[in-house]
Write an enzyme that holds these catalytic residues in place. Structure first.
Site, PDB file in Angstrom:
ATOM      1  N   LYS A  60     -12.880 -27.516  35.140  1.00 27.08           N
ATOM      2  CA  LYS A  60     -12.784 -28.978  35.098  1.00 27.08           C
ATOM      3  C   LYS A  60     -11.484 -29.354  35.787  1.00 27.08           C
ATOM      4  O   LYS A  60     -10.397 -29.206  35.220  1.00 27.08           O
ATOM      5  CB  LYS A  60     -12.781 -29.503  33.655  1.00 27.08           C
ATOM      6  CG  LYS A  60     -12.989 -31.012  33.640  1.00 27.08           C
ATOM      7  CD  LYS A  60     -12.215 -31.752  32.572  1.00 27.08           C
ATOM      8  CE  LYS A  60     -10.830 -32.160  32.943  1.00 27.08           C
ATOM      9  NZ  LYS A  60     -10.654 -33.103  34.063  1.00 27.08           N
ATOM     10  N   VAL A  96      -1.447 -32.154  26.181  1.00 22.46           N
ATOM     11  CA  VAL A  96      -2.849 -31.714  26.274  1.00 22.46           C
ATOM     12  C   VAL A  96      -2.949 -30.204  26.047  1.00 22.46           C
ATOM     13  O   VAL A  96      -3.830 -29.718  25.321  1.00 22.46           O
ATOM     14  CB  VAL A  96      -3.455 -32.114  27.641  1.00 22.46           C
ATOM     15  CG1 VAL A  96      -4.849 -31.539  27.789  1.00 22.46           C
ATOM     16  CG2 VAL A  96      -3.488 -33.627  27.794  1.00 22.46           C
ATOM     17  N   GLY A  97      -2.017 -29.462  26.641  1.00 19.13           N
ATOM     18  CA  GLY A  97      -2.056 -28.000  26.506  1.00 19.13           C
ATOM     19  C   GLY A  97      -2.034 -27.569  25.051  1.00 19.13           C
ATOM     20  O   GLY A  97      -2.833 -26.735  24.617  1.00 19.13           O
ATOM     21  N   CYS A 146       5.694 -28.644  38.945  1.00 22.18           N
ATOM     22  CA  CYS A 146       6.261 -28.188  37.663  1.00 22.18           C
ATOM     23  C   CYS A 146       7.559 -27.442  37.905  1.00 22.18           C
ATOM     24  O   CYS A 146       8.406 -27.360  37.028  1.00 22.18           O
ATOM     25  CB  CYS A 146       5.265 -27.296  36.953  1.00 22.18           C
ATOM     26  SG  CYS A 146       4.769 -25.911  37.967  1.00 22.18           S
ATOM     27  N   GLY A 154      -1.112 -28.111  32.956  1.00 26.52           N
ATOM     28  CA  GLY A 154      -0.990 -29.563  32.849  1.00 26.52           C
ATOM     29  C   GLY A 154       0.128 -29.904  31.889  1.00 26.52           C
ATOM     30  O   GLY A 154       1.096 -29.156  31.743  1.00 26.52           O
ATOM     31  N   SER A 155      -0.030 -31.032  31.211  1.00 32.24           N
ATOM     32  CA  SER A 155       1.058 -31.527  30.361  1.00 32.24           C
ATOM     33  C   SER A 155       1.115 -30.769  29.032  1.00 32.24           C
ATOM     34  O   SER A 155       0.116 -30.203  28.569  1.00 32.24           O
ATOM     35  CB  SER A 155       0.847 -33.011  30.087  1.00 32.24           C
ATOM     36  OG  SER A 155      -0.382 -33.188  29.416  1.00 32.24           O
ATOM     37  N   ASN A 156       2.271 -30.831  28.399  1.00 30.27           N
ATOM     38  CA  ASN A 156       2.451 -30.148  27.110  1.00 30.27           C
ATOM     39  C   ASN A 156       1.535 -30.707  26.036  1.00 30.27           C
ATOM     40  O   ASN A 156       0.981 -29.961  25.224  1.00 30.27           O
ATOM     41  CB  ASN A 156       3.906 -30.287  26.649  1.00 30.27           C
ATOM     42  CG  ASN A 156       4.785 -29.327  27.391  1.00 30.27           C
ATOM     43  OD1 ASN A 156       4.767 -29.324  28.620  1.00 30.27           O
ATOM     44  ND2 ASN A 156       5.527 -28.500  26.702  1.00 30.27           N
ATOM     45  N   GLU A 168      10.666 -34.497  31.404  1.00 30.13           N
ATOM     46  CA  GLU A 168      10.101 -34.254  32.730  1.00 30.13           C
ATOM     47  C   GLU A 168       9.678 -35.587  33.348  1.00 30.13           C
ATOM     48  O   GLU A 168       8.889 -36.319  32.755  1.00 30.13           O
ATOM     49  CB  GLU A 168       8.889 -33.328  32.602  1.00 30.13           C
ATOM     50  CG  GLU A 168       8.349 -32.893  33.936  1.00 30.13           C
ATOM     51  CD  GLU A 168       7.098 -32.039  33.816  1.00 30.13           C
ATOM     52  OE1 GLU A 168       6.198 -32.395  33.026  1.00 30.13           O
ATOM     53  OE2 GLU A 168       7.010 -31.034  34.529  1.00 30.13           O
ATOM     54  N   GLU A 182       0.103 -23.286  31.104  1.00 32.11           N
ATOM     55  CA  GLU A 182       1.276 -23.485  31.964  1.00 32.11           C
ATOM     56  C   GLU A 182       1.568 -24.975  31.965  1.00 32.11           C
ATOM     57  O   GLU A 182       0.693 -25.773  32.294  1.00 32.11           O
ATOM     58  CB  GLU A 182       1.025 -22.988  33.393  1.00 32.11           C
ATOM     59  CG  GLU A 182       0.988 -21.480  33.515  1.00 32.11           C
ATOM     60  CD  GLU A 182       2.242 -20.764  33.036  1.00 32.11           C
ATOM     61  OE1 GLU A 182       3.321 -21.397  32.967  1.00 32.11           O
ATOM     62  OE2 GLU A 182       2.143 -19.581  32.684  1.00 32.11           O
TER      63      GLU A 182
END
Ligand code: NAD
Ligand code: DO4
Length: 487
Positions: free
Chosen positions: A181, A238-239, A290, A234-236, A389, A256
């Site tokens: 996705k 969502v991860g 990143c 992706g972002s923290n 970030e 990551e």
């Protein structure tokens, strides 16, 4: 049949070897960030049921794919690499149109995608286990690697060719099948990559792509019973959400995420090199990496000289459409990203940092999501622009007396992805290599830019402590089986 044959500019999902519309019959629009009125194309806004079709196709194809020899699986990757190479201009143009990075950068990334496919094709011929002496002299003991099964892959928009490929290629070569996705912002670029795998004749169901909103199908990628592992970039926020579910299901996951990457400029640094690397590492791709440099920690004695050289070069940067020759920096990917960056610039000013250059939308660039390259000074470690970030072309200059102070400041972050030092002194280099808490430490080189054959990943909140790329990817995409054979 290609995606474009179906309907002009409408891209479809790829499930079980076929290009198919979502059952929702709804599409999302991909716009050019350099010119917001230009539509690049439409992608499918998929449902959970679309995802289910993809995951079950991947499951049905997996055993047969696993049973092919590594070199046969590798041949598909080699064919896809050659096709991608032939289409490099087309793919890079779409990438620039969808996410804004300049055409030379997009072409470089696509060439990197070709190299990634070729590297992992070679993995099919390399060893995948160890022979271990048994305490029983009549026995043979060894390890082998087995695939996880079906892997879910979730990717961001900032490296829309390289990141999907550095996840899919190792997953495939080690015998997994995949459902990807991609980020909606760059769903069409991903479709172009999938077309290369399709045209290389990859067997039905081995690769599947479902596009749509993370909030609608994102959770399926980790919750679906056919998914055996998930690789996310992706972002923290969502991860971590995906990781919680992965843990509750007992499946493997790899994350990551963000970075707040420092560059230290020591008193003995080659300042021209440090300036060029700070600009390249911090501002290429409009800072949307990143690994981008965002904190520039400079020792007192060279601070003024470094600042003067840096500002002179930043002021020369040309901002514009990445497809136009002469553009050094393109737009940000979206209006949302532009607003976030502009908001951080206001936060920096409110916090008392001094704006040296940039900070605005360029006056002559109203059609796109442009922002000027921006440099702050008098930034202190507790300011939000030094801690969070930003993911935009914003550099924060921070002054220190000693190198120890610089290292403490560089480590004062919840992130630990990449870090650089500029110095000509060997003991400075050694202290930095030893004491810097980052997954990638670089000496006299910019913080961004990674080599596909080396492990990639971060410490602290930047990753799930696993590594991608190179042979390190085998750790994630396989399980170890220990075999004991008694004759
Ligand atoms: N460390 C790395 O290797 C690396 C590389 C690139 C980007 N990043 C990070 O990615 C971020 C920028 O990318 P982004 O804005 O696309 O991140 P994001 O987390 O918003 O999106 C990443 C992917 O997750 C999907 N997603 C969104 N919501 C979801 C949900 N609820 N469930 C499942 N999936 C969902 C998105 O559609 C997209 O495909 C930055 O923080 C950046 O540092 C990290
Ligand atoms: O954004 C994350 C990937 C970084 C990268 O590939 C690079 O710095 O080259």
């Amino acid at each position: 049949m290609t995606t474009t044959d179906v309907k002009l500019k409408t891209y479809l999902n790829y499930i079980n070897g076929e290009w198919v519309a979502s059952e929702t019959r709804k599409t999302g629009t991909s716009n050019n960030p350099a010119n917001k009125d230009e539509i690049v194309g439409f992608y499918q806004l998929s449902s959970s049921n679309d995802f289910h079709q993809a995951a079950t196709s991947a499951r049905a194809a997996q055993k047969e794919w696993q049973k092919l020899s590594g070199n046969v699986r590798g041949d598909y990757l080699l064919k896809a690499a050659s096709i991608l190479e032939e289409r490099i201009d087309e793919v890079a143009t779409i990438m620039t149109k969808e996410m804004g990075k300049t055409f030379p950068e997009a072409k470089g990334e696509t060439a990197r995608g070709v190299a990634i496919l070729r590297y992992y094709a070679g993995e099919g011929m390399r060893s995948n286990g160890d022979v271990i002496p048994s305490s029983d002299s009549g026995a043979l003991m060894f390890t082998s690697r087995v695939p996880l099964g079906v892997v879910g892959i979730v990717t961001p928009w900032n490296f829309p060719v390289a990141i999907p490929l550095w996840k899919m290629a190792p997953a495939l070569i080690y015998g997994n099948t995949v459902v990807i996705k991609p980020a909606s912002e760059t769903a069409i670029t991903c479709a172009k990559v999938i077309e290369c795998l399709h045209d290389a004749g990859i067997p039905l169901g081995v690769v599947n792509m479902v596009t749509g909103k993370g909030s609608v199908i994102g959770q399926d990628i980790v919750e679906h019973r056919e998914i055996d592992g998930i690789s996310f970039t992706g972002s923290n926020a969502v991860g971590k959400q995906l990781a919680y579910t992965a843990v509750s299901r007992g499946i493997k996951y790899q994350l990551e995420m963000g970075g707040k990457n420092p560059v230290i400029v020591a008193n003995d640094a080659d300042l021209d090199l440090a300036v060029d690397a700070t600009i390249s590492g911090g501002l290429k791709s409009s800072g949307q990496k990143c690994t981008a440099t965002s904190r520039v920690i400079v020792q007192n004695d060279v601070y003024d000289k470094f600042k003067e050289k840096l500002l002179r070069k930043v002021e020369e940067i040309t901002v514009g459409d990445g497809l136009e020759e002469g553009t050094w920096m393109g737009p940000l990917v979206s209006e949302e990203q532009l607003n976030t960056v502009l908001e951080y610039i206001e936060i920096g000013k409110d916090e008392g940092a001094k704006l040296l250059v940039g900070g605005n939308k360029p006056l002559n660039a109203v059609d796109g999501h442009y922002v000027e390259p921006t440099v702050f000074e008098d930034v202190s470690p507790n300011m939000r622009i030094a801690r969070e970030e930003i993911f935009g072309p914003v550099l924060a200059l921070m002054k220190v007396d000693t190198l120890e102070e610089a290292l403490t400041m560089a480590n004062d972050s919840e992130y630990g992805l990449s870090a650089s030092i500029f110095t000509t002194n060997i003991s400075n280099m050694l202290s930095f290599m030893e004491d810097m808490d980052a997954g990638m430490v670089r000496v006299n080189a910019e913080s961004a830019g990674v080599e596909l054959q080396a492990p990639f990943g971060g410490m602290k909140q930047s990753s799930s402590h696993s590594r991608e790329q190179g042979r390190a990817s085998m750790e994630f995409y396989t399980n170890v089986k220990t075999v004991f054979v008694k004759g």
